[in-house]
Design a protein around this motif. Structure first.
Motif, mmCIF file in Angstrom:
data_model
loop_
_atom_site.group_PDB
_atom_site.id
_atom_site.type_symbol
_atom_site.label_atom_id
_atom_site.label_comp_id
_atom_site.label_asym_id
_atom_site.label_seq_id
_atom_site.Cartn_x
_atom_site.Cartn_y
_atom_site.Cartn_z
ATOM 1 N N PHE A 1 0.638 -1.031 0.043
ATOM 2 C CA PHE A 1 0.025 -0.028 -0.166
ATOM 3 C C PHE A 1 0.935 1.193 0.057
ATOM 4 C CE2 PHE A 1 -2.374 3.594 2.024
ATOM 5 C CZ PHE A 1 -3.458 3.309 1.559
ATOM 6 N N LEU B 1 -6.358 -0.961 -2.817
ATOM 7 C CA LEU B 1 -6.547 0.053 -1.849
ATOM 8 C C LEU B 1 -5.509 1.138 -2.239
ATOM 9 C CD1 LEU B 1 -7.352 -1.197 1.712
ATOM 10 C CD2 LEU B 1 -9.014 -0.315 -0.195
ATOM 11 N N VAL C 1 -6.284 4.786 -4.002
ATOM 12 C CA VAL C 1 -5.967 5.960 -2.924
ATOM 13 C C VAL C 1 -4.863 6.920 -3.655
ATOM 14 C CG1 VAL C 1 -4.817 6.890 -0.729
ATOM 15 C CG2 VAL C 1 -6.538 4.709 -0.952
#
Length: 215
Positions: free
Chosen positions: A114, A146, A150
């Motif tokens: 991430f 994710l 984002v």
């Protein structure tokens, strides 16, 4: 011709495809200027040339698909893959670069995928390295999706709205004030990059991670 100028002259549909392709290839492990292309496209969206929604969607899709392909390649090629790449592309896949990336994976596990979306080094290495270190795919997939959304969506949104606000400010701002603002922005960016580089140097491994990731 700068990237933003080049993007502006190609048809809108091809621009979206270019954003997805460049970011996807970078996420796959090919050192391309994905972030520069994303920022340039987001600036064009603030000018009304393209849709910010489609820029964000295409960038997110490219990031997610590219990282997933990189994971598959890394899982199949394993550690020997990075050794071969290191010999051919030492500036991007040298032992020092791989050790830094491995340190992130050792310390943060799945979160390295991430966070890696926001770090130039890890943006190229995260997918292949996660596969080579045998990170469970479902955990990788969650962090990958994710992180891609984002990073791509967030970057596009921030630049789009900053561009709109900046356009209003620039109409009534003196050149002196603009110069001060630009100088402050550059100084802040350089400071943050130095701090990030210092943090990476301090966290370098003396050896290489030998086992699979267990998170």
């Amino acid at each position: 011709m700068h990237i933003d100028e080049w993007l502006q002259v190609i048809p809108v549909g091809w621009l979206y495809a270019t954003v997805a392709l460049v970011i996807g290839l970078e996420s796959l492990g090919i050192p391309l200027p994905g972030e520069i292309v994303l920022v340039s496209a987001a600036i064009l969206s603030a000018k009304g040339v393209v849709s910010p929604v489609w820029v964000g969607v295409c960038a997110s899709a490219g990031a997610i698909v590219g990282d997933s392909a990189g994971y598959a390649i890394g899982r199949k090629g394993g550690r020997p893959l990075f050794e071969r790449l290191g010999r051919r592309f030492p500036k991007h896949f040298g032992p020092r670069h791989v050790r830094r990336a491995e340190k992130y994976f050792e310390r943060f596990g799945v979160w390295a995928v991430f966070v890696g979306r926001f770090v130039a080094l890890l943006r190229i290495l995260a997918g292949p390295l996660a596969g080579a270190l045998r990170m469970p795919y479902w955990k990788f997939a969650v962090a990958n999706v994710l992180g891609g959304i984002v990073w791509a969506g967030g970057t596009t949104t921030v630049i789009f709205y900053l561009g709109l606000v900046a356009e209003k400010w620039l109409k009534g701002m003196s050149w002196a004030a603009l110069a001060v603002a630009v100088a402050f922005g550059i100084a802040t960016t350089l400071y943050l990059k130095r701090r990030a580089a210092s943090a990476l140097d301090e966290s370098d491994l003396k050896g290489v991670v030998r086992g699979p990731v267990d998170v």
